[in-house]
Scaffold this active site. Structure first.
Site, short mmCIF file in Angstrom:
data_model
loop_
_atom_site.label_atom_id
_atom_site.label_comp_id
_atom_site.label_asym_id
_atom_site.label_seq_id
_atom_site.Cartn_x
_atom_site.Cartn_y
_atom_site.Cartn_z
N ASP A 67 0.17 3.25 -5.42
CA ASP A 67 0.51 1.72 -5.73
C ASP A 67 -0.52 1.10 -6.73
O ASP A 67 -1.53 1.82 -6.90
CB ASP A 67 0.75 0.98 -4.40
N ASN A 136 0.20 -4.37 9.42
CA ASN A 136 1.49 -4.80 9.69
C ASN A 136 2.79 -3.31 9.56
O ASN A 136 3.74 -3.65 9.41
CB ASN A 136 1.99 -5.76 8.59
N HIS A 138 2.64 -1.43 7.01
CA HIS A 138 3.22 -0.84 5.68
C HIS A 138 2.45 0.42 5.37
O HIS A 138 1.28 0.74 5.76
CB HIS A 138 2.65 -2.08 4.70
N GLU A 143 6.24 -3.20 2.29
CA GLU A 143 5.83 -4.05 3.34
C GLU A 143 7.20 -4.10 4.44
O GLU A 143 8.31 -3.57 4.23
CB GLU A 143 5.87 -5.52 2.89
C1 F6R Z 1 -3.34 1.52 -0.75
C2 F6R Z 1 -2.11 1.78 0.08
C3 F6R Z 1 -2.19 0.59 1.47
C4 F6R Z 1 -3.22 1.07 2.34
C5 F6R Z 1 -3.17 0.08 3.56
C6 F6R Z 1 -4.47 0.29 4.39
O1 F6R Z 1 -3.22 2.38 -1.86
O2 F6R Z 1 -1.38 2.73 -0.03
O3 F6R Z 1 -0.78 1.13 2.16
O4 F6R Z 1 -3.39 2.38 2.68
O5 F6R Z 1 -3.29 -1.19 3.19
O6 F6R Z 1 -5.83 -0.11 3.73
P1 F6R Z 1 -7.12 0.21 4.56
O7 F6R Z 1 -7.33 1.65 4.34
O8 F6R Z 1 -8.11 -0.58 3.48
O9 F6R Z 1 -7.06 -0.33 5.66
#
Ligand code: F6R
Length: 264
Positions: A67, A136, A138, A143
């Protein structure tokens, strides 16, 4: 789903790094799916060290990131392209042209999403996809309420994700509310998926992903449909799982089988 519960976040990173090193040893021109965020940082450090010690090479590999923020060009310090350069690409032997991150500055972002899907297909599909999980539920920026067969597209971030990620932006700095993300269907097409989760703040999302119903309300629960999804957790992230003893039992059995096969 294979559920692996380890004693610390360091062990989670080591387990994840070993999967990538083994993948590249078996297939040097692997197509790797990568993630940003805090969770994969320790894993990337281990891959950098392994590459510098010539225990792994990315010279023939291709990568696709999950992303990117829509509205941030790759030179922007908060962009995911910039993150990947700083935390991995600048320190390993990968060719820059073999690293792909969705184009957050695309003039026509809808067309850029379709092109990204085509690029992944042209590369032969993703062999091993790395994932983290949001509080959440995702994955990527899919989301809650994301379509379970969705493809790469523009997504609006939830206020919860914007708040969680605000720690990376300084006060008053523009923080995008839109993203380009691989879809859940894109992620499910990867041949193998490894999701890392550490810390108690992820325990609720992990419970919903592993033991909750398959539902768009928890996008990570779609991994229940994947034939080779490995969920690697530290004790804190696993702490809300009901069947934790069973998962540990299965892993002990897996390990015993693995050792027996190696001895033959
Ligand atoms: C980022 C991504 C997000 C993160 C998620 C957890 O490329 O794909 O889904 O993996 O938001 O983020 P952290 O590791 O910062 O808790």
């Amino acid at each position: 789903m294979q559920i692996v519960i380890l004693s610390s976040s360091n062990c989670v990173a080591e387990y994840g790094a070993a999967l990538f090193i083994d993948q590249l040893a078996a297939k040097p021109d692997s197509v790797l799916g990568l993630a940003t965020g805090s969770t994969p940082l320790a894993l990337y450090q281990l891959l950098i060290a392994a590459c510098q010690q010539q225990r792994v090479s990315f010279a023939s590999a291709k990568t696709f990131n999950l992303d990117e923020y829509l509205g941030l060009a790759g030179e922007h310090p908060q962009s995911y392209r910039y993150f990947m350069q700083q935390h991995l690409f600048n320190h390993i032997d990968i060719s820059p042209e073999n690293t792909a991150v969705p184009d957050g500055a695309a003039v026509d972002p809808v067309a850029a999403c379709a092109r990204y899907e085509q690029q992944i297909a042209d590369a032969g599909g993703i062999d091993l996809q790395l994932l983290g999980v949001g509080r959440n539920g995702h994955i990527g920026f899919n989301e809650p309420s994301s379509g379970l067969y969705s493809r790469t597209r523009i997504k609006t971030l939830t206020p919860a994700t914007i708040a969680d990620n605000s720690r990376f932006f300084s006060a008053g700095e523009y923080q995008p509310h839109l993203s380009i993300t691989m879809g859940i269907g894109t992620i499910l097409d990867a041949k193998k998926v490894v999701l890392l989760a550490t810390g108690v703040s992820k325990a609720g999302a992990v419970k919903a992903m592993v033991e909750g119903p398959l539902t768009a309300a928890c996008p990570a629960s779609a991994l229940q449909l994947h034939q080779q999804a490995i969920i690697v957790l530290d004790e804190a992230a696993a702490s809300e799982l009901t069947d934790i003893d069973f998962y540990r039992h299965i892993e002990r059995e897996n390990q015993a089988l693995h050792n027996r096969l190696r001895q033959q």
